[in-house]
Design a protein around this motif. Structure first.
Motif, short mmCIF file in Angstrom:
data_model
loop_
_atom_site.label_atom_id
_atom_site.label_comp_id
_atom_site.label_asym_id
_atom_site.label_seq_id
_atom_site.Cartn_x
_atom_site.Cartn_y
_atom_site.Cartn_z
N GLU A 149 39.93 46.40 32.71
CA GLU A 149 38.99 46.99 33.67
C GLU A 149 39.16 46.37 35.05
O GLU A 149 39.18 47.08 36.07
CB GLU A 149 37.54 46.78 33.19
CG GLU A 149 37.19 47.60 31.95
CD GLU A 149 35.81 47.23 31.39
OE1 GLU A 149 35.14 46.34 31.98
OE2 GLU A 149 35.42 47.81 30.37
N GLU A 150 39.27 45.05 35.10
CA GLU A 150 39.41 44.37 36.38
C GLU A 150 40.74 44.71 37.05
O GLU A 150 40.81 44.83 38.28
CB GLU A 150 39.28 42.85 36.21
CG GLU A 150 37.93 42.39 35.68
CD GLU A 150 36.77 42.76 36.59
OE1 GLU A 150 36.99 43.05 37.78
OE2 GLU A 150 35.62 42.77 36.11
N ALA A 151 41.79 44.89 36.25
CA ALA A 151 43.10 45.27 36.81
C ALA A 151 43.03 46.65 37.46
O ALA A 151 43.56 46.86 38.56
CB ALA A 151 44.16 45.25 35.71
N VAL A 152 42.35 47.58 36.80
CA VAL A 152 42.20 48.93 37.36
C VAL A 152 41.40 48.87 38.66
O VAL A 152 41.75 49.51 39.66
CB VAL A 152 41.52 49.86 36.34
CG1 VAL A 152 41.13 51.19 37.00
CG2 VAL A 152 42.44 50.12 35.15
N GLU A 164 37.75 42.11 51.87
CA GLU A 164 36.74 41.36 51.13
C GLU A 164 36.57 41.89 49.71
O GLU A 164 36.53 41.12 48.74
CB GLU A 164 35.40 41.40 51.87
CG GLU A 164 34.31 40.57 51.21
CD GLU A 164 33.01 40.57 52.00
OE1 GLU A 164 32.01 40.08 51.46
OE2 GLU A 164 33.00 41.07 53.14
N LEU A 165 36.52 43.21 49.57
CA LEU A 165 36.40 43.81 48.24
C LEU A 165 37.65 43.58 47.41
O LEU A 165 37.58 43.30 46.21
CB LEU A 165 36.11 45.31 48.34
CG LEU A 165 34.72 45.71 48.86
CD1 LEU A 165 34.60 47.22 48.97
CD2 LEU A 165 33.63 45.15 47.94
N PHE A 166 38.81 43.65 48.06
CA PHE A 166 40.07 43.41 47.35
C PHE A 166 40.11 41.97 46.83
O PHE A 166 40.49 41.72 45.67
CB PHE A 166 41.27 43.67 48.27
CG PHE A 166 42.59 43.38 47.63
CD1 PHE A 166 43.18 44.30 46.78
CD2 PHE A 166 43.25 42.18 47.86
CE1 PHE A 166 44.40 44.04 46.16
CE2 PHE A 166 44.46 41.90 47.25
CZ PHE A 166 45.03 42.84 46.40
N LEU A 167 39.73 41.00 47.67
CA LEU A 167 39.73 39.61 47.25
C LEU A 167 38.75 39.37 46.09
O LEU A 167 39.04 38.61 45.16
CB LEU A 167 39.36 38.69 48.42
CG LEU A 167 40.43 38.51 49.50
CD1 LEU A 167 39.87 37.71 50.67
CD2 LEU A 167 41.66 37.84 48.92
N GLY A 168 37.61 40.05 46.14
CA GLY A 168 36.64 39.92 45.06
C GLY A 168 37.21 40.41 43.74
O GLY A 168 37.04 39.76 42.69
N GLU A 169 37.88 41.55 43.77
CA GLU A 169 38.47 42.09 42.54
C GLU A 169 39.64 41.23 42.07
O GLU A 169 39.85 41.05 40.86
CB GLU A 169 38.92 43.53 42.76
CG GLU A 169 37.78 44.52 43.03
CD GLU A 169 36.77 44.61 41.90
OE1 GLU A 169 37.06 44.17 40.77
OE2 GLU A 169 35.65 45.11 42.16
N ALA A 170 40.42 40.71 43.02
CA ALA A 170 41.54 39.83 42.66
C ALA A 170 41.02 38.57 41.96
O ALA A 170 41.60 38.10 40.98
CB ALA A 170 42.35 39.47 43.90
N ALA A 171 39.92 38.02 42.48
CA ALA A 171 39.31 36.83 41.88
C ALA A 171 38.77 37.15 40.48
O ALA A 171 38.93 36.36 39.54
CB ALA A 171 38.20 36.29 42.77
N ASP A 172 38.14 38.31 40.34
CA ASP A 172 37.61 38.73 39.03
C ASP A 172 38.74 38.84 38.01
O ASP A 172 38.61 38.40 36.86
CB ASP A 172 36.89 40.08 39.14
CG ASP A 172 35.54 39.97 39.83
OD1 ASP A 172 35.04 38.82 39.98
OD2 ASP A 172 35.00 41.01 40.24
N LEU A 173 39.85 39.44 38.44
CA LEU A 173 40.99 39.59 37.52
C LEU A 173 41.56 38.23 37.13
O LEU A 173 41.86 37.99 35.96
CB LEU A 173 42.08 40.46 38.16
CG LEU A 173 43.36 40.64 37.33
CD1 LEU A 173 43.04 41.27 35.97
CD2 LEU A 173 44.38 41.49 38.10
#
Length: 200
Positions: A149-152, A164-173
């Motif tokens: 899910e996080e990769a998608v 900012e949103l990209f970094l947040g998702e990268a950190a989540d992944l």
């Protein structure tokens, strides 16, 4: 600390102190401490040396403001050398370089190891308030699903221009990936070893 420095080993009462960045693991500088400097470092949480040129205690950053915020101290097996981990405020070297060896102080790989140990601890010592523990309790399939899910979500954010949103998702992944490795009992070093082998 499991050992204490033995300042009586040297006639001048000084021991070498290597300073290492907590997160980048880079060696920042080498100084000398006597008992008073060591005690002041521990109590005030600012790395303090005994300056041989000034013949007095010297807190790194007392003039420049580039302090070394103390994190931890380790004593070597002979009790005559000190390893200090610290968080630097600004460049460490008086020349303005990040380190006294002209290395750039970047690449915070040490935090990944800290995070990995925290994740492992949540698995071995469950806490009801921990999100990580709740993931482990749901089983391997759920952990793997979260990685997917996080990769998608990261791919979706990559198509936009919101950093900012990209970094947040990268950190989540990254977090969920490390959690999956722990769920599979695979060390991050094993993955790195595979990368090293492929790099040859």
């Amino acid at each position: 600390m499991d050992r204490k420095p033995n300042f009586s080993k040297n006639a001048d009462g000084l021991l070498p102190a290597v300073i290492q960045d907590q997160w980048t693991l880079k060696v920042l500088m080498l100084g000398y401490m006597n008992q008073e400097a060591f005690d002041k470092t521990l109590s005030e949480k600012k790395v303090t040396f005994f300056s041989r040129s000034k013949n007095r205690l010297w807190t790194k950053g007392e003039e420049s403001g580039n302090f070394l915020n103390f994190v931890d101290a380790k004593i070597d097996c002979d009790e005559d050398a000190i390893l200090i981990t610290a968080n630097p405020v600004g460049p460490t070297c008086h020349t303005g370089d990040d380190t006294c060896w002209k290395d750039e102080n970047n690449g915070k790989v040490g935090f990944l190891e800290h995070l990995r140990k925290t994740i492992k601890s949540r698995k071995e010592n469950p806490s009801e308030k921990s999100y990580t523990t709740s993931l482990f309790n749901k089983g391997l399939n759920k952990v793997a699903q979260k990685v997917g899910e996080e990769a998608v979500e990261l791919v979706i954010e990559a198509k936009d221009d919101n950093k900012e949103l990209f970094l947040g998702e990268a950190a989540d992944l990254m977090y969920h990936y490390l959690t999956l490795l722990e769920a599979k009992d695979i060390a991050l070093d094993e993955v790195i070893d595979t990368l090293i082998t492929r790099h040859k």
